[in-house]
Design an enzyme around this catalytic site. Structure first.
Site, PDB file in Angstrom:
ATOM      1  N   ASN A 154       0.854  -1.199   0.000  1.00 34.66           N
ATOM      2  CA  ASN A 154       0.000   0.000   0.000  1.00 34.66           C
ATOM      3  C   ASN A 154       0.884   1.241   0.000  1.00 34.66           C
ATOM      4  OD1 ASN A 154       0.564   0.762   2.866  1.00 34.66           O
ATOM      5  ND2 ASN A 154      -0.356  -1.250   3.210  1.00 34.66           N
TER       6      ASN A 154
ATOM      7  N   ASP B  37      -4.470  -6.205   5.214  1.00 37.26           N
ATOM      8  CA  ASP B  37      -5.477  -7.057   5.850  1.00 37.26           C
ATOM      9  C   ASP B  37      -5.471  -8.470   5.281  1.00 37.26           C
ATOM     10  OD1 ASP B  37      -6.408  -5.138   7.615  1.00 37.26           O
ATOM     11  OD2 ASP B  37      -7.719  -4.243   6.113  1.00 37.26           O
TER      12      ASP B  37
ATOM     13  N   LYS C  27       8.633 -17.305 -10.487  1.00 34.40           N
ATOM     14  CA  LYS C  27       7.996 -16.130 -11.101  1.00 34.40           C
ATOM     15  C   LYS C  27       6.809 -16.563 -11.973  1.00 34.40           C
ATOM     16  CE  LYS C  27       9.026 -12.145 -13.917  1.00 34.40           C
ATOM     17  NZ  LYS C  27       9.731 -11.797 -15.114  1.00 34.40           N
TER      18      LYS C  27
ATOM     19  N   PRO D 154      -3.259 -11.744  10.424  1.00 34.01           N
ATOM     20  CA  PRO D 154      -3.591 -11.497  11.839  1.00 34.01           C
ATOM     21  C   PRO D 154      -3.755  -9.999  12.083  1.00 34.01           C
ATOM     22  CG  PRO D 154      -1.267 -12.101  11.577  1.00 34.01           C
ATOM     23  CD  PRO D 154      -1.914 -12.295  10.250  1.00 34.01           C
ATOM     24  N   ASP D 155      -4.661  -9.642  12.992  1.00 25.16           N
ATOM     25  CA  ASP D 155      -4.792  -8.226  13.367  1.00 25.16           C
ATOM     26  C   ASP D 155      -3.885  -7.994  14.575  1.00 25.16           C
ATOM     27  OD1 ASP D 155      -5.659  -5.759  14.598  1.00 25.16           O
ATOM     28  OD2 ASP D 155      -7.316  -5.819  13.168  1.00 25.16           O
ATOM     29  N   ILE D 156      -2.781  -7.308  14.328  1.00 28.81           N
ATOM     30  CA  ILE D 156      -1.735  -7.159  15.357  1.00 28.81           C
ATOM     31  C   ILE D 156      -2.231  -6.324  16.542  1.00 28.81           C
ATOM     32  CG2 ILE D 156       0.638  -6.398  15.777  1.00 28.81           C
ATOM     33  CD1 ILE D 156       1.028  -6.696  12.652  1.00 28.81           C
TER      34      ILE D 156
ATOM     35  N   PHE E 208      -4.336   3.530  14.838  1.00 27.57           N
ATOM     36  CA  PHE E 208      -4.523   4.558  13.820  1.00 27.57           C
ATOM     37  C   PHE E 208      -5.618   4.066  12.878  1.00 27.57           C
ATOM     38  CE2 PHE E 208      -1.427   8.104  13.428  1.00 27.57           C
ATOM     39  CZ  PHE E 208      -0.807   7.947  14.654  1.00 27.57           C
TER      40      PHE E 208
ATOM     41  N   LYS F  31     -11.570  -3.194  18.333  1.00 29.58           N
ATOM     42  CA  LYS F  31     -10.208  -3.595  18.697  1.00 29.58           C
ATOM     43  C   LYS F  31      -9.932  -3.396  20.184  1.00 29.58           C
ATOM     44  CE  LYS F  31      -8.542  -2.840  14.054  1.00 29.58           C
ATOM     45  NZ  LYS F  31      -7.394  -3.057  13.208  1.00 29.58           N
TER      46      LYS F  31
HETATM   47  N1  CTP Z   1      -3.837  -3.102  12.260  1.00 29.40           N
HETATM   48  C1  CTP Z   1      -3.099  -4.178  12.713  1.00 29.40           C
HETATM   49  N2  CTP Z   1      -3.147  -5.344  12.043  1.00 29.40           N
HETATM   50  C2  CTP Z   1      -3.905  -5.501  10.945  1.00 29.40           C
HETATM   51  C3  CTP Z   1      -4.652  -4.399  10.478  1.00 29.40           C
HETATM   52  C4  CTP Z   1      -4.610  -3.210  11.157  1.00 29.40           C
HETATM   53  O1  CTP Z   1      -2.396  -4.039  13.719  1.00 29.40           O
HETATM   54  N3  CTP Z   1      -3.921  -6.655  10.316  1.00 29.40           N
HETATM   55  C5  CTP Z   1      -3.805  -1.844  13.025  1.00 29.40           C
HETATM   56  C6  CTP Z   1      -3.183  -0.673  12.307  1.00 29.40           C
HETATM   57  O2  CTP Z   1      -1.799  -0.578  12.577  1.00 29.40           O
HETATM   58  C7  CTP Z   1      -3.951   0.507  12.865  1.00 29.40           C
HETATM   59  C8  CTP Z   1      -5.315  -0.071  13.156  1.00 29.40           C
HETATM   60  O3  CTP Z   1      -5.131  -1.474  13.262  1.00 29.40           O
HETATM   61  O4  CTP Z   1      -3.452   0.932  14.106  1.00 29.40           O
HETATM   62  C9  CTP Z   1      -6.373   0.205  12.157  1.00 29.40           C
HETATM   63  O5  CTP Z   1      -5.961  -0.150  10.876  1.00 29.40           O
HETATM   64  P1  CTP Z   1      -6.978  -0.095   9.656  1.00 29.40           P
HETATM   65  O6  CTP Z   1      -6.329  -0.699   8.477  1.00 29.40           O
HETATM   66  O7  CTP Z   1      -7.543   1.288   9.518  1.00 29.40           O
HETATM   67  O8  CTP Z   1      -8.141  -0.995  10.244  1.00 29.40           O
HETATM   68  P2  CTP Z   1      -8.698  -2.351   9.812  1.00 29.40           P
HETATM   69  O9  CTP Z   1      -8.917  -3.158  11.046  1.00 29.40           O
HETATM   70  O10 CTP Z   1      -7.853  -2.993   8.766  1.00 29.40           O
HETATM   71  O11 CTP Z   1     -10.116  -1.938   9.241  1.00 29.40           O
HETATM   72  P3  CTP Z   1     -10.564  -1.567   7.756  1.00 29.40           P
HETATM   73  O12 CTP Z   1      -9.385  -1.795   6.855  1.00 29.40           O
HETATM   74  O13 CTP Z   1     -11.678  -2.496   7.536  1.00 29.40           O
HETATM   75  O14 CTP Z   1     -10.975  -0.129   7.830  1.00 29.40           O
END
Ligand code: CTP
Length: 389
Positions: free
Chosen positions: A206, A275, A285, A300-302, A318, A336
């Site tokens: 991104n 995500d 390749k 994973p959502d950290i 953020f 979260k």
């Molecule tokens: N974050 C994280 N791990 C992920 C996705 C997000 O730790 N896999 C953290 C980011 O570092 C940030 C916060 O979650 O602090 C929100 O990130 P954002 O991408 O806006 O939220 P998402 O949960 O991915 O929601 P969406 O993309 O559906 O808006």
């Protein structure tokens, strides 16, 4: 003075050495970090770099050597610091002796703020007993000295005496001037994008530049915290003084965070974590031909994982949104389970040096107007310090 980064005024003195060209970059860095810079040049300095360059970069008239009226002494009033870079052996001798023979040395003698000298000279001048004596004297007098470095010199010799690099000087000065409101605290910060492999040469990523995350790490450092920065790939140099953990994918970032989170007081998730990742990245390749379908699976959502630990650090998330900022931010905070969340509009912030943020905490929303990310980061750190005190 030194409290509010936005209003901090720094007098940058330049003396006559070949390293004077680095003062131009120094002005740029201070301005970028929200400081006002007033440049004072000695006669000799103007032979190495023009006052016009310094005036253009600082946006203010440059004061030159002539010591025409006492009003110039007032220049240092209201300033957080006088920084002389480069400081020649001759200028260091003047400061050690308390001379007031030109505007810059007079300002230093009549100052009521901190003084930083950044030596730059030939290695034999640096090693000369007279310079050693002068240096010991100014250190005893409470003057801060930044550098010098060892390396190849303008004269072709190699040794001690090269001027420190502008980013190190700016960090050293701003760090020394910041109130240590986070002294003894441990911060873990994530920053930058993540890279999710498609094949050995292609990735999904991104547009995150890492600027905000690095600014948060720097501001925490400046405030006296110990900082670990886990970062996806960016073009930025890590702030001097952080423990830097470079990673690529979201899973690597997750593992690095979990390995370092123990003992942290604060976790700030600034990274734009992907995500999704490619379910079966190819080991060779992928050759072109026809339609290519990629199957994606969730990462994973950290932040969520850290926030749901048994004794979690104070977690700050953020949220970069493209609309409905408050509504989306509040939902994300709840989902979260984090006590503080910084919202911004992605299209106004990604990759830029400036942003506009809202800090959401339980019940409150604090809007910070458009400003340099470095300044916003310093304000966010003040909010975090208040919240955990
Ligand atoms: N974050 C994280 N791990 C992920 C996705 C997000 O730790 N896999 C953290 C980011 O570092 C940030 C916060 O979650 O602090 C929100 O990130 P954002 O991408 O806006 O939220 P998402 O949960 O991915 O929601 P969406 O993309 O559906 O808006």
């Amino acid at each position: 003075m030194a409290g509010e980064r936005g209003s901090m005024k720094i007098i940058l003195g330049i003396t006559g050495g070949i390293a004077a060209y680095k003062a131009a970059e120094l002005v740029r860095l201070f301005v970028k970090r929200g400081c006002e810079v007033e440049v004072v040049m000695t006669d000799a300095a103007t032979r190495f770099i023009t006052p016009l360059t310094m005036q253009t970069l600082s946006g203010r008239p440059v004061r030159l050597a002539q010591w025409d009226d006492m009003a110039h002494i007032d220049l240092s009033r209201g300033s957080a610091a006088i920084l002389v870079a480069p400081a020649t052996a001759d200028f260091i001798a003047k400061i050690a002796q308390g001379h007031a023979s030109d505007l810059l040395s007079s300002l230093c003698l009549a100052r009521d703020c901190s003084l930083f000298l950044v030596p730059a000279m030939n290695r034999q001048m640096w090693d000369n007993p007279a310079t050693r004596r002068n240096l010991a004297q100014i250190l005893e007098d409470g003057v801060h000295v930044v550098g010098p470095l060892e390396g190849v010199q303008a004269c072709g010799e190699t040794g001690m005496g090269r001027m420190a690099e502008p980013d190190e000087i700016a960090s050293a000065v701003l760090s020394a001037l910041s109130p240590k409101i986070l002294s003894g605290k441990k911060f873990l910060v994530t920053a930058g994008p993540t890279l999710e492999a498609i094949d050995p040469v292609r990735v999904i990523t991104n547009l995150s530049s890492g600027k905000m995350g690095y600014a948060v790490a720097q501001a925490a450092l400046d405030s006296g915290a110990q900082v670990i920065l886990v970062s996806g790939p960016t073009c930025l140099p890590p702030p001097v003084g952080v423990k830097f953990v470079p990673v690529a994918s979201a899973r690597e970032m997750r593992d690095a965070v979990m390995a370092n989170v123990g003992g942290s007081d604060v976790f700030v998730g600034v990274a734009a974590v992907a995500d999704y990742r490619v379910a079966n990245p190819s080991s060779s390749k992928i050759k072109k031909g026809g339609t290519l379908k990629l199957e994606l699976e969730p990462n994973p959502d950290i932040l969520q994982e850290v926030a749901s630990m048994e004794n979690p650090p104070f977690c700050v998330g953020f949220a970069a949104e493209t609309g409905n900022l408050e509504e989306n931010a509040r939902l994300k905070m709840k989902r979260k389970n984090v006590p503080m969340l910084v919202g911004n509009l992605a299209q106004d912030a990604l990759g830029r040096d400036e942003s506009e943020i809202v800090i959401f905490s339980s019940g409150a929303a604090k809007q910070l107007p458009r400003a340099a990310k470095t300044k916003l980061a310093a304000q966010l750190i003040e909010e975090i310090a208040r919240a955990i005190s």
